[in-house]
Design a protein around this motif. Structure first.
Motif, PDB file in Angstrom:
ATOM      1  N   PRO A 149       0.808  -1.238   0.000  1.00 17.45           N
ATOM      2  CA  PRO A 149       0.000   0.000   0.000  1.00 17.45           C
ATOM      3  C   PRO A 149       0.837   1.281   0.000  1.00 17.45           C
ATOM      4  N   ASP A 150       0.557   2.144  -0.975  1.00  8.09           N
ATOM      5  CA  ASP A 150       1.266   3.427  -1.068  1.00  8.09           C
ATOM      6  C   ASP A 150       1.148   4.230   0.221  1.00  8.09           C
ATOM      7  N   LEU A 151      -0.027   4.142   0.862  1.00  4.57           N
ATOM      8  CA  LEU A 151      -0.290   4.913   2.075  1.00  4.57           C
ATOM      9  C   LEU A 151       0.727   4.594   3.169  1.00  4.57           C
ATOM     10  N   ALA A 152       1.236   3.372   3.164  1.00  6.16           N
ATOM     11  CA  ALA A 152       2.189   2.951   4.188  1.00  6.16           C
ATOM     12  C   ALA A 152       3.639   3.068   3.741  1.00  6.16           C
ATOM     13  N   LEU A 153       3.848   3.507   2.502  1.00  6.51           N
ATOM     14  CA  LEU A 153       5.201   3.562   1.953  1.00  6.51           C
ATOM     15  C   LEU A 153       5.749   4.976   1.825  1.00  6.51           C
ATOM     16  N   PHE A 154       4.988   5.854   1.171  1.00  2.00           N
ATOM     17  CA  PHE A 154       5.533   7.138   0.722  1.00  2.00           C
ATOM     18  C   PHE A 154       5.152   8.290   1.645  1.00  2.00           C
ATOM     19  N   ALA A 155       6.062   9.253   1.728  1.00  2.00           N
ATOM     20  CA  ALA A 155       5.812  10.465   2.512  1.00  2.00           C
ATOM     21  C   ALA A 155       6.417  11.666   1.793  1.00  2.00           C
ATOM     22  N   GLU A 156       5.808  12.817   2.002  1.00  4.42           N
ATOM     23  CA  GLU A 156       6.285  14.055   1.390  1.00  4.42           C
ATOM     24  C   GLU A 156       7.484  14.615   2.173  1.00  4.42           C
ATOM     25  N   ASP A 157       7.982  15.764   1.703  1.00  9.28           N
ATOM     26  CA  ASP A 157       9.062  16.469   2.396  1.00  9.28           C
ATOM     27  C   ASP A 157      10.283  15.564   2.561  1.00  9.28           C
ATOM     28  N   ASN A 158      10.751  14.984   1.453  1.00  7.10           N
ATOM     29  CA  ASN A 158      11.907  14.074   1.478  1.00  7.10           C
ATOM     30  C   ASN A 158      11.697  12.894   2.425  1.00  7.10           C
ATOM     31  N   GLY A 159      10.442  12.479   2.547  1.00 10.73           N
ATOM     32  CA  GLY A 159      10.118  11.347   3.405  1.00 10.73           C
ATOM     33  C   GLY A 159       9.980  11.680   4.879  1.00 10.73           C
ATOM     34  N   LEU A 160      10.041  12.983   5.227  1.00  7.76           N
ATOM     35  CA  LEU A 160      10.060  13.385   6.636  1.00  7.76           C
ATOM     36  C   LEU A 160       8.705  13.821   7.179  1.00  7.76           C
ATOM     37  N   SER A 161       7.704  13.931   6.351  1.00 10.36           N
ATOM     38  CA  SER A 161       6.461  14.593   6.779  1.00 10.36           C
ATOM     39  C   SER A 161       5.795  13.896   7.960  1.00 10.36           C
ATOM     40  N   ILE A 162       5.852  12.573   8.019  1.00 11.90           N
ATOM     41  CA  ILE A 162       5.175  11.877   9.121  1.00 11.90           C
ATOM     42  C   ILE A 162       5.956  12.034  10.420  1.00 11.90           C
ATOM     43  N   TYR A 163       7.286  12.002  10.352  1.00  8.20           N
ATOM     44  CA  TYR A 163       8.073  12.247  11.568  1.00  8.20           C
ATOM     45  C   TYR A 163       7.784  13.638  12.118  1.00  8.20           C
ATOM     46  N   ARG A 164       7.723  14.621  11.208  1.00  9.97           N
ATOM     47  CA  ARG A 164       7.439  15.989  11.632  1.00  9.97           C
ATOM     48  C   ARG A 164       6.066  16.066  12.295  1.00  9.97           C
ATOM     49  N   MET A 165       5.071  15.426  11.695  1.00 18.66           N
ATOM     50  CA  MET A 165       3.723  15.444  12.256  1.00 18.66           C
ATOM     51  C   MET A 165       3.697  14.781  13.627  1.00 18.66           C
ATOM     52  N   ILE A 166       4.331  13.607  13.733  1.00 19.02           N
ATOM     53  CA  ILE A 166       4.320  12.867  15.000  1.00 19.02           C
ATOM     54  C   ILE A 166       4.983  13.688  16.113  1.00 19.02           C
ATOM     55  N   LEU A 167       6.147  14.243  15.840  1.00 17.98           N
ATOM     56  CA  LEU A 167       6.850  15.004  16.877  1.00 17.98           C
ATOM     57  C   LEU A 167       6.107  16.284  17.242  1.00 17.98           C
ATOM     58  N   THR A 168       5.510  16.926  16.257  1.00 19.73           N
ATOM     59  CA  THR A 168       4.718  18.130  16.533  1.00 19.73           C
ATOM     60  C   THR A 168       3.541  17.796  17.435  1.00 19.73           C
ATOM     61  N   GLN A 169       2.811  16.734  17.089  1.00 20.28           N
ATOM     62  CA  GLN A 169       1.683  16.316  17.919  1.00 20.28           C
ATOM     63  C   GLN A 169       2.148  15.931  19.324  1.00 20.28           C
ATOM     64  N   ALA A 170       3.221  15.165  19.382  1.00 16.36           N
ATOM     65  CA  ALA A 170       3.692  14.665  20.673  1.00 16.36           C
ATOM     66  C   ALA A 170       4.129  15.802  21.589  1.00 16.36           C
ATOM     67  N   CYS A 171       4.889  16.740  21.052  1.00 11.31           N
ATOM     68  CA  CYS A 171       5.367  17.854  21.872  1.00 11.31           C
ATOM     69  C   CYS A 171       4.235  18.794  22.276  1.00 11.31           C
ATOM     70  N   ARG A 172       3.197  18.849  21.471  1.00 12.53           N
ATOM     71  CA  ARG A 172       2.055  19.711  21.795  1.00 12.53           C
ATOM     72  C   ARG A 172       1.161  19.069  22.852  1.00 12.53           C
ATOM     73  N   GLU A 173       0.897  17.768  22.742  1.00 13.21           N
ATOM     74  CA  GLU A 173      -0.107  17.116  23.579  1.00 13.21           C
ATOM     75  C   GLU A 173       0.468  16.470  24.837  1.00 13.21           C
ATOM     76  N   ASN A 174       1.675  15.952  24.753  1.00 14.09           N
ATOM     77  CA  ASN A 174       2.234  15.202  25.877  1.00 14.09           C
ATOM     78  C   ASN A 174       3.195  16.102  26.650  1.00 14.09           C
ATOM     79  N   LYS A 175       2.796  16.517  27.840  1.00 12.89           N
ATOM     80  CA  LYS A 175       3.615  17.450  28.620  1.00 12.89           C
ATOM     81  C   LYS A 175       4.715  16.741  29.404  1.00 12.89           C
ATOM     82  N   HIS A 176       4.667  15.407  29.435  1.00 12.79           N
ATOM     83  CA  HIS A 176       5.627  14.645  30.222  1.00 12.79           C
ATOM     84  C   HIS A 176       6.882  14.325  29.408  1.00 12.79           C
ATOM     85  N   GLN A 177       7.919  13.891  30.096  1.00 15.41           N
ATOM     86  CA  GLN A 177       9.119  13.384  29.428  1.00 15.41           C
ATOM     87  C   GLN A 177       8.772  12.081  28.700  1.00 15.41           C
TER      88      GLN A 177
END
Length: 277
Positions: A201-229
Motif C-alpha cells: 500500500p502506497d499509504l504505508a510507503l511514501f511520505a512528502e518532504d523528502n520522506g520526513l512529513s510523518i516524523y514531523r507530524m508525530i513530533l509536533t503532535q507529541a510535543c504539543r499534547e504530551n507534557k511529560h518526558q
C-alpha cells in the motif's frame, strides 16, 4: 495430474514458471507445513496432488510479482506468523531490531506505549507479548490495516487499544513512542522492488518532504499534547539520517538522539529524548 515426487515437481515448476527454485521450495515447505530438513528428507516421496495444484496457483501469482507473503496470507516476525494482506506492509526483519532496542532498554513494568502507524500490528503486539505490563495503544489512519492488526492481536490473545487516528490523535500521554512510519521519498521508486511498487500500500510507503512529513507530524503532535518526558524510537530510510538530525534539532523539547544500524550496516533507527514541558 500424475503424482510426482517433490523433486520432480520442482523440476516441472521450474520449466512452467519464471520463478527461482528457492521460492518454489519455500512455498512447498509452507503449504506442506514442514521445515526444510523434513522437506529434503522426503524429497523423493510423492507430493499430494491438491497441494501441488495450490502451489501452481501460487506460482502463477508470484510470477506476476505478487508478494509471496500475500499469497500465503501471512509473514513471519520474531519467528511467528502474522496475518498480512494488501492493506498492510509486509514485515521486514530489520524492524525486529527496532523492537529489540525497546525491549533491551525497558523491563516489564507498567508504562504507556504508543505505536504510530501500526499496520499489521506486529510492533505493538510483539512488545505486549514480551512485556505484558506495558499498556499499549496502536494507531493507524487505515481502518483496513486496523482490522488486520486486531485479528493478529486476537490470535495471540493480547490486549491492544487500537485507534483509528492520524498520528497521535486521541493519544495525549505516553512514556514511549515507537513508529515505523511511511518514509520513502517519491524519487526512490527506481530502487524499489517490483512487488513492493505494484502491491504494497502506497499509504504505508511514501511520505512528502523528502520522506520526513510523518516524523514531523508525530513530533509536533507529541510535543504539543504530551507534557511529560518521553522517548521516541523510529525506523527510517537509509538516506535520511542527516535530514532527521536537522528535523530533530528544530524541536526545543528534544534534548538528544542516537542512531543504530540495520542488518546491512546502514543507520536506520533513531532514539529521540524529549524533556517534560
Amino acid at each position: 495430474m500424475a503424482t510426482l515426487s517433490k523433486k520432480s515437481f520442482i523440476d516441472e515448476c521450474k520449466v512452467q514458471f519464471d520463478v527461482d527454485e528457492s521460492s518454489i521450495i519455500y512455498l512447498m515447505c509452507e503449504r506442506l507445513n514442514i521445515d526444510e530438513t523434513a522437506f529434503y528428507m522426503t524429497i523423493n516421496e510423492p507430493i499430494d496432488e491438491n497441494i501441488a495444484m495450490q502451489i501452481k496457483e501460487d506460482l502463477m501469482m508470484i510470477e506476476d510479482a505478487y508478494p509471496i507473503q500475500y499469497v500465503l496470507g501471512y509473514a513471519y516476525f520474531y519467528g511467528d506468523r502474522y496475518i498480512v494482506n494488501k492493506d498492510v506492509l509486509i514485515p521486514r526483519f530489520d524492524t525486529e531490531l527496532l523492537v529489540d532496542w525497546v525491549l533491551t532498554e525497558h523491563s516489564n513494568e507498567s508504562k504507556q506505549i504508543v505505536d504510530v502507524g501500526t499496520g499489521s500490528g506486529i510492533i505493538a503486539i510483539q512488545l505486549k507479548r514480551e512485556r505484558p505490563l506495558f499498556n499499549v495503544t496502536a494507531t493507524d489512519i487505515s481502518n483496513q490495516a486496523l482490522d488486520v492488526a486486531s485479528a493478529n492481536a486476537s490470535h495471540y490473545d493480547v490486549a491492544i487499544d487500537f485507534k483509528h487516528a492520524n498520528g497521535l490523535e486521541g493519544v495525549p500521554s505516553f512514556d514511549i513512542l515507537i513508529s515505523n512510519p511511511p518514509y520513502i521519498m517519491h524519487d526512490e521508486i527506481d530502487v524499489m522492488t517490483e512487488s513492493t511498487i505494484k502491491y504494497e500500500p502506497d499509504l504505508a510507503l511514501f511520505a512528502e518532504d523528502n520522506g520526513l512529513s510523518i516524523y514531523r507530524m508525530i513530533l509536533t503532535q507529541a510535543c504539543r499534547e504530551n507534557k511529560h518526558q518521553f522517548i521516541c524510537y523510529f525506523e527510517f530510510g537509509y538516506k535520511q539520517q542527516d535530514l532527521l538530525t536537522e528535523l530533530f534539532n528544530q524541536f526545543d523539547r528534544v534534548t538528544g538522539y542516537e542512531f543504530r544500524k540495520d542488518l546491512q550496516g546502514h543507520d536506520r533507527m533513531a532514539k529521540v529524548y524529549v524533556k517534560a514541558r
